[in-house]
Design a protein around this motif. Structure first.
Motif, PDB file in Angstrom:
ATOM      1  N   ILE A  53      71.591  32.590 -57.464  1.00 33.24           N
ATOM      2  CA  ILE A  53      71.405  33.784 -58.297  1.00 33.24           C
ATOM      3  C   ILE A  53      71.254  33.387 -59.761  1.00 33.24           C
ATOM      4  CG2 ILE A  53      72.518  35.888 -59.156  1.00 33.24           C
ATOM      5  CD1 ILE A  53      73.781  36.151 -56.320  1.00 33.24           C
ATOM      6  N   GLU A  54      72.087  32.456 -60.214  1.00 35.72           N
ATOM      7  CA  GLU A  54      72.011  32.011 -61.601  1.00 35.72           C
ATOM      8  C   GLU A  54      70.640  31.401 -61.900  1.00 35.72           C
ATOM      9  OE1 GLU A  54      74.555  29.457 -64.879  1.00 35.72           O
ATOM     10  OE2 GLU A  54      74.848  29.030 -62.741  1.00 35.72           O
ATOM     11  N   GLU A  55      70.146  30.585 -60.985  1.00 40.77           N
ATOM     12  CA  GLU A  55      68.823  29.985 -61.166  1.00 40.77           C
ATOM     13  C   GLU A  55      67.738  31.053 -61.207  1.00 40.77           C
ATOM     14  OE1 GLU A  55      68.114  26.831 -61.984  1.00 40.77           O
ATOM     15  OE2 GLU A  55      70.295  26.603 -62.044  1.00 40.77           O
ATOM     16  N   ALA A  56      67.871  32.068 -60.364  1.00 37.56           N
ATOM     17  CA  ALA A  56      66.885  33.150 -60.342  1.00 37.56           C
ATOM     18  C   ALA A  56      66.903  33.919 -61.665  1.00 37.56           C
ATOM     19  CB  ALA A  56      67.160  34.094 -59.176  1.00 37.56           C
ATOM     20  N   ILE A  57      68.079  34.161 -62.212  1.00 37.38           N
ATOM     21  CA  ILE A  57      68.177  34.861 -63.503  1.00 37.38           C
ATOM     22  C   ILE A  57      67.499  34.025 -64.588  1.00 37.38           C
ATOM     23  CG2 ILE A  57      69.765  35.651 -65.315  1.00 37.38           C
ATOM     24  CD1 ILE A  57      71.764  36.328 -63.018  1.00 37.38           C
ATOM     25  N   LYS A  58      67.788  32.739 -64.604  1.00 39.35           N
ATOM     26  CA  LYS A  58      67.182  31.854 -65.619  1.00 39.35           C
ATOM     27  C   LYS A  58      65.664  31.778 -65.452  1.00 39.35           C
ATOM     28  CE  LYS A  58      71.228  28.936 -66.319  1.00 39.35           C
ATOM     29  NZ  LYS A  58      71.830  27.616 -66.065  1.00 39.35           N
ATOM     30  N   ARG A  59      65.214  31.710 -64.202  1.00 42.43           N
ATOM     31  CA  ARG A  59      63.785  31.586 -63.919  1.00 42.43           C
ATOM     32  C   ARG A  59      63.043  32.891 -64.254  1.00 42.43           C
ATOM     33  NH1 ARG A  59      64.541  29.784 -59.254  1.00 42.43           N
ATOM     34  NH2 ARG A  59      64.534  31.755 -58.155  1.00 42.43           N
ATOM     35  N   ASP A  60      63.632  34.017 -63.838  1.00 42.95           N
ATOM     36  CA  ASP A  60      62.979  35.312 -64.042  1.00 42.95           C
ATOM     37  C   ASP A  60      63.044  35.772 -65.502  1.00 42.95           C
ATOM     38  OD1 ASP A  60      62.536  35.300 -61.326  1.00 42.95           O
ATOM     39  OD2 ASP A  60      64.118  36.753 -60.872  1.00 42.95           O
ATOM     40  N   GLN A  61      64.060  35.322 -66.212  1.00 45.46           N
ATOM     41  CA  GLN A  61      64.319  35.746 -67.591  1.00 45.46           C
ATOM     42  C   GLN A  61      64.133  37.256 -67.747  1.00 45.46           C
ATOM     43  OE1 GLN A  61      61.933  33.300 -70.192  1.00 45.46           O
ATOM     44  NE2 GLN A  61      63.141  31.497 -69.730  1.00 45.46           N
ATOM     45  N   GLU A  76      64.668  41.208 -68.744  1.00 47.21           N
ATOM     46  CA  GLU A  76      64.963  41.861 -70.007  1.00 47.21           C
ATOM     47  C   GLU A  76      66.464  41.961 -70.242  1.00 47.21           C
ATOM     48  OE1 GLU A  76      63.696  46.006 -71.195  1.00 47.21           O
ATOM     49  OE2 GLU A  76      61.769  45.116 -70.638  1.00 47.21           O
ATOM     50  N   ASN A  77      67.170  42.194 -69.190  1.00 49.32           N
ATOM     51  CA  ASN A  77      68.622  42.357 -69.277  1.00 49.32           C
ATOM     52  C   ASN A  77      69.349  41.097 -68.791  1.00 49.32           C
ATOM     53  OD1 ASN A  77      67.959  42.615 -66.612  1.00 49.32           O
ATOM     54  ND2 ASN A  77      69.198  44.433 -66.248  1.00 49.32           N
ATOM     55  N   ALA A  78      68.844  39.926 -69.150  1.00 47.17           N
ATOM     56  CA  ALA A  78      69.421  38.655 -68.698  1.00 47.17           C
ATOM     57  C   ALA A  78      70.887  38.530 -69.093  1.00 47.17           C
ATOM     58  CB  ALA A  78      68.623  37.483 -69.242  1.00 47.17           C
ATOM     59  N   LYS A  79      71.219  38.987 -70.276  1.00 45.64           N
ATOM     60  CA  LYS A  79      72.611  38.898 -70.728  1.00 45.64           C
ATOM     61  C   LYS A  79      73.522  39.696 -69.799  1.00 45.64           C
ATOM     62  CE  LYS A  79      75.629  39.620 -74.671  1.00 45.64           C
ATOM     63  NZ  LYS A  79      75.779  40.149 -76.023  1.00 45.64           N
ATOM     64  N   HIS A  80      73.090  40.894 -69.456  1.00 50.60           N
ATOM     65  CA  HIS A  80      73.867  41.740 -68.545  1.00 50.60           C
ATOM     66  C   HIS A  80      73.966  41.078 -67.164  1.00 50.60           C
ATOM     67  CE1 HIS A  80      75.427  45.303 -66.569  1.00 50.60           C
ATOM     68  NE2 HIS A  80      74.466  45.202 -65.674  1.00 50.60           N
ATOM     69  N   ALA A  81      72.846  40.551 -66.677  1.00 52.28           N
ATOM     70  CA  ALA A  81      72.825  39.895 -65.368  1.00 52.28           C
ATOM     71  C   ALA A  81      73.782  38.713 -65.336  1.00 52.28           C
ATOM     72  CB  ALA A  81      71.406  39.454 -65.027  1.00 52.28           C
ATOM     73  N   LEU A  82      73.799  37.919 -66.395  1.00 56.62           N
ATOM     74  CA  LEU A  82      74.704  36.764 -66.457  1.00 56.62           C
ATOM     75  C   LEU A  82      76.165  37.196 -66.559  1.00 56.62           C
ATOM     76  CD1 LEU A  82      72.578  34.366 -68.703  1.00 56.62           C
ATOM     77  CD2 LEU A  82      73.138  34.074 -66.263  1.00 56.62           C
ATOM     78  N   GLU A  83      76.418  38.309 -67.255  1.00 56.51           N
ATOM     79  CA  GLU A  83      77.787  38.840 -67.311  1.00 56.51           C
ATOM     80  C   GLU A  83      78.249  39.284 -65.930  1.00 56.51           C
ATOM     81  OE1 GLU A  83      77.743  41.925 -70.261  1.00 56.51           O
ATOM     82  OE2 GLU A  83      77.529  40.519 -71.922  1.00 56.51           O
ATOM     83  N   ARG A  84      77.366  39.941 -65.197  1.00 57.86           N
ATOM     84  CA  ARG A  84      77.701  40.366 -63.826  1.00 57.86           C
ATOM     85  C   ARG A  84      77.937  39.160 -62.921  1.00 57.86           C
ATOM     86  NH1 ARG A  84      79.789  45.264 -63.617  1.00 57.86           N
ATOM     87  NH2 ARG A  84      78.476  46.754 -64.680  1.00 57.86           N
TER      88      ARG A  84
END
Length: 173
Positions: free
Chosen positions: A133-141, A143-151
């Motif tokens: 999931i973390e890799e997907a967030i980094k790859r997709d970047q 708009e709400n990446a900060k929120h996604a990483l907090e979750r």
């Protein structure tokens, strides 16, 4: 004085059916059906376990099928699952070639088996899934990446706490 048998039973998936279960048996089985639903396992597992819990003797599969009005496949798969988590065990009866089953009635073993077979495998693969999931967030970047990483951080915390608490729960039980 003989106890009256129920003529209707709300147990099987398809609604009410004819049954020779006593009222107390039907009510007790219903407790296990509700517990099964609560923890996300099929109702039929609750029905099978509940009937075995009520029985004063080991029961063969065909009797489980008849009394619960479940399909042979449903009872067979249910017994396999319940055996896998240690909730039921086969019993050999002299002179009868059929497999008979009885339930595990010690809470410690029952919950311990469920946790070992159902929860532990998910926890074991959890860290890897969280990394994906973390890799997907980094790859997709997003708009709400900060929120996604907090979750994701919250999920990692829950995962870590669960891994720490689960052995204590198993030991306590």
């Amino acid at each position: 004085m003989s106890a009256a048998r129920n003529t209707r039973s709300p147990l099987p998936e398809g609604g009410e059916v004819q049954s020779d279960l006593l009222e107390w048996e039907t009510s007790m089985i219903d407790i296990f059906v509700r517990a099964a639903s609560l923890i996300g396992i099929p109702k039929s597992l609750g029905q099978i376990y509940g009937l075995l819990f009520c029985s004063d003797r080991p029961l063969p599969m065909d009797e489980l099928i008849d009394k619960l009005s479940l399909s042979k496949g449903s009872v067979s798969q249910g017994l396999k699952t319940l055996r896998g988590i240690g909730a039921v065990k086969p019993v050999y009866l002299i002179g009868d070639r059929r497999d008979h089953y009885t339930c595990e009635d010690r809470l410690r073993r029952l919950v311990g088996g469920f946790l070992s077979e159902q929860v532990n495998p998910h926890l074991s693969s959890g860290s890897e899934r969280l990394n994906i999931i973390e890799e997907a967030i980094k790859r997709d970047q997003p708009e709400n990446a900060k929120h996604a990483l907090e979750r994701l951080k919250i999920l990692r915390s829950w995962h870590t706490k669960t891994k720490l608490v689960l052995p204590a729960v198993q030991k306590f039980l």
